[in-house]
Design a protein around this motif. Sequence first.
Motif, PDB file in Angstrom:
ATOM      1  N   GLY A  19       0.820  -1.206   0.000  1.00  0.00           N
ATOM      2  CA  GLY A  19       0.000   0.000   0.000  1.00  0.00           C
ATOM      3  C   GLY A  19       0.850   1.250   0.000  1.00  0.00           C
ATOM      4  N   THR A  20       1.917   1.238   0.773  1.00  0.00           N
ATOM      5  CA  THR A  20       2.821   2.382   0.814  1.00  0.00           C
ATOM      6  C   THR A  20       3.493   2.582  -0.536  1.00  0.00           C
ATOM      7  N   VAL A  21       3.944   1.499  -1.144  1.00  0.00           N
ATOM      8  CA  VAL A  21       4.588   1.602  -2.464  1.00  0.00           C
ATOM      9  C   VAL A  21       3.593   2.134  -3.496  1.00  0.00           C
ATOM     10  N   TRP A  22       2.352   1.650  -3.477  1.00  0.00           N
ATOM     11  CA  TRP A  22       1.333   2.153  -4.409  1.00  0.00           C
ATOM     12  C   TRP A  22       1.192   3.657  -4.276  1.00  0.00           C
ATOM     13  N   ILE A 125      12.214   8.552  -3.288  1.00  0.00           N
ATOM     14  CA  ILE A 125      13.275   7.542  -3.428  1.00  0.00           C
ATOM     15  C   ILE A 125      13.683   7.002  -2.061  1.00  0.00           C
ATOM     16  N   LEU A 126      13.815   7.885  -1.089  1.00  0.00           N
ATOM     17  CA  LEU A 126      14.159   7.441   0.275  1.00  0.00           C
ATOM     18  C   LEU A 126      13.070   6.547   0.854  1.00  0.00           C
ATOM     19  N   GLU A 127      11.823   6.928   0.630  1.00  0.00           N
ATOM     20  CA  GLU A 127      10.724   6.098   1.135  1.00  0.00           C
ATOM     21  C   GLU A 127      10.742   4.713   0.487  1.00  0.00           C
ATOM     22  N   LEU A 128      10.945   4.668  -0.833  1.00  0.00           N
ATOM     23  CA  LEU A 128      11.022   3.370  -1.505  1.00  0.00           C
ATOM     24  C   LEU A 128      12.166   2.540  -0.943  1.00  0.00           C
ATOM     25  N   PHE A 129      13.294   3.178  -0.694  1.00  0.00           N
ATOM     26  CA  PHE A 129      14.435   2.466  -0.148  1.00  0.00           C
ATOM     27  C   PHE A 129      14.112   1.874   1.230  1.00  0.00           C
ATOM     28  N   PHE A 130      13.512   2.683   2.103  1.00  0.00           N
ATOM     29  CA  PHE A 130      13.210   2.196   3.449  1.00  0.00           C
ATOM     30  C   PHE A 130      12.114   1.134   3.457  1.00  0.00           C
ATOM     31  N   VAL A 131      11.133   1.260   2.570  1.00  0.00           N
ATOM     32  CA  VAL A 131      10.124   0.206   2.447  1.00  0.00           C
ATOM     33  C   VAL A 131      10.796  -1.076   1.955  1.00  0.00           C
ATOM     34  N   GLY A 132      11.728  -0.947   1.011  1.00  0.00           N
ATOM     35  CA  GLY A 132      12.471  -2.114   0.533  1.00  0.00           C
ATOM     36  C   GLY A 132      13.300  -2.761   1.628  1.00  0.00           C
ATOM     37  N   LEU A 133      13.937  -1.934   2.473  1.00  0.00           N
ATOM     38  CA  LEU A 133      14.691  -2.493   3.609  1.00  0.00           C
ATOM     39  C   LEU A 133      13.788  -3.329   4.507  1.00  0.00           C
ATOM     40  N   PRO A 143      18.247  -6.999   3.208  1.00  0.00           N
ATOM     41  CA  PRO A 143      17.508  -5.736   3.170  1.00  0.00           C
ATOM     42  C   PRO A 143      18.102  -4.690   2.230  1.00  0.00           C
ATOM     43  N   LEU A 144      19.414  -4.558   2.178  1.00  0.00           N
ATOM     44  CA  LEU A 144      20.023  -3.554   1.315  1.00  0.00           C
ATOM     45  C   LEU A 144      19.704  -3.830  -0.154  1.00  0.00           C
ATOM     46  N   VAL A 145      19.781  -5.085  -0.540  1.00  0.00           N
ATOM     47  CA  VAL A 145      19.462  -5.458  -1.925  1.00  0.00           C
ATOM     48  C   VAL A 145      17.988  -5.166  -2.211  1.00  0.00           C
ATOM     49  N   TRP A 146      17.115  -5.493  -1.276  1.00  0.00           N
ATOM     50  CA  TRP A 146      15.691  -5.225  -1.449  1.00  0.00           C
ATOM     51  C   TRP A 146      15.435  -3.721  -1.562  1.00  0.00           C
ATOM     52  N   GLY A 147      16.086  -2.940  -0.714  1.00  0.00           N
ATOM     53  CA  GLY A 147      15.899  -1.496  -0.756  1.00  0.00           C
ATOM     54  C   GLY A 147      16.323  -0.909  -2.086  1.00  0.00           C
ATOM     55  N   LEU A 148      17.507  -1.279  -2.548  1.00  0.00           N
ATOM     56  CA  LEU A 148      18.005  -0.766  -3.828  1.00  0.00           C
ATOM     57  C   LEU A 148      17.156  -1.278  -5.000  1.00  0.00           C
ATOM     58  N   LEU A 150      13.953  -2.029  -4.912  1.00  0.00           N
ATOM     59  CA  LEU A 150      12.667  -1.329  -4.933  1.00  0.00           C
ATOM     60  C   LEU A 150      12.826   0.081  -5.500  1.00  0.00           C
ATOM     61  N   VAL A 151      13.942   0.734  -5.200  1.00  0.00           N
ATOM     62  CA  VAL A 151      14.211   2.048  -5.790  1.00  0.00           C
ATOM     63  C   VAL A 151      14.309   1.914  -7.311  1.00  0.00           C
ATOM     64  N   ALA A 152      15.038   0.918  -7.791  1.00  0.00           N
ATOM     65  CA  ALA A 152      15.178   0.710  -9.239  1.00  0.00           C
ATOM     66  C   ALA A 152      13.838   0.351  -9.877  1.00  0.00           C
ATOM     67  N   PHE A 153      13.094  -0.531  -9.235  1.00  0.00           N
ATOM     68  CA  PHE A 153      11.789  -0.954  -9.734  1.00  0.00           C
ATOM     69  C   PHE A 153      10.828   0.231  -9.794  1.00  0.00           C
ATOM     70  N   GLY A 154      10.750   0.996  -8.725  1.00  0.00           N
ATOM     71  CA  GLY A 154       9.872   2.162  -8.686  1.00  0.00           C
ATOM     72  C   GLY A 154      10.268   3.191  -9.727  1.00  0.00           C
ATOM     73  N   GLY A 155      11.559   3.434  -9.858  1.00  0.00           N
ATOM     74  CA  GLY A 155      12.032   4.382 -10.862  1.00  0.00           C
ATOM     75  C   GLY A 155      11.682   3.940 -12.274  1.00  0.00           C
ATOM     76  N   ALA A 156      11.842   2.651 -12.551  1.00  0.00           N
ATOM     77  CA  ALA A 156      11.505   2.126 -13.881  1.00  0.00           C
ATOM     78  C   ALA A 156      10.007   2.238 -14.158  1.00  0.00           C
ATOM     79  N   LEU A 157       9.187   1.914 -13.173  1.00  0.00           N
ATOM     80  CA  LEU A 157       7.740   2.026 -13.364  1.00  0.00           C
ATOM     81  C   LEU A 157       7.315   3.460 -13.640  1.00  0.00           C
ATOM     82  N   VAL A 158       7.849   4.393 -12.871  1.00  0.00           N
ATOM     83  CA  VAL A 158       7.497   5.801 -13.072  1.00  0.00           C
ATOM     84  C   VAL A 158       7.976   6.277 -14.443  1.00  0.00           C
ATOM     85  N   ALA A 159       9.166   5.855 -14.868  1.00  0.00           N
ATOM     86  CA  ALA A 159       9.667   6.237 -16.193  1.00  0.00           C
ATOM     87  C   ALA A 159       8.727   5.754 -17.289  1.00  0.00           C
TER      88      ALA A 159
END
Length: 166
Positions: A19-22, A125-133, A143-148, A150-159
């Motif tokens: 829900g937060t990511v959405w 971007i920070l929020e996506l990272f922390f949700v990914g963690l 957690p670090l891999v998940w955070g990074l 999710l940032v990449a995934f979110g950025g790609a979706l928005v693009a």
Amino acid sequence: MSVRSFFTRKDALPQRLTGTVWGILVVLSVTGSVSVVAHGQESTGTLFLAGLGALAAWSIVETGMAFFEGLLVSVGAPARRSGLERAALMTGVVLFVGALPILVPLVALAPWPTWALRVSNAVAILELFFVGLLAGRVAGGRPLVWGLSLVAFGGALVAVIVLLGG
């Protein structure tokens, strides 16, 4: 499900995280789209209202879908309907509140629209990272891999959303 259990039950955590990511993606896509369409001539007030309106609308949709999903799951099990309305409402509230910080820079930095949008995107971007963690911890992964990721995934979706004009 009570409001308290919605925030404390581990089995509800994936729903809160998604829900937060959405919410984050909704705000990013709308503010990004308005920015692209206006060619840098938009005001931060316009971006704020567009983001807030989209976030509110999507929170209502998400609440309705959570309620519908709960009804489908509880068919034939009336005891599972207890607290369904509150759980569905909390889904929408989490989506809305989770993404609200992204809109704050648009108001706080209104005299500097370019900076306001950049800071807003940085908050997202920070929020996506922390949700990914947190998701990485819940999933038992790194957690670090998940955070990074999710940032990449979110950025790609928005693009993609912005490229499609949405």
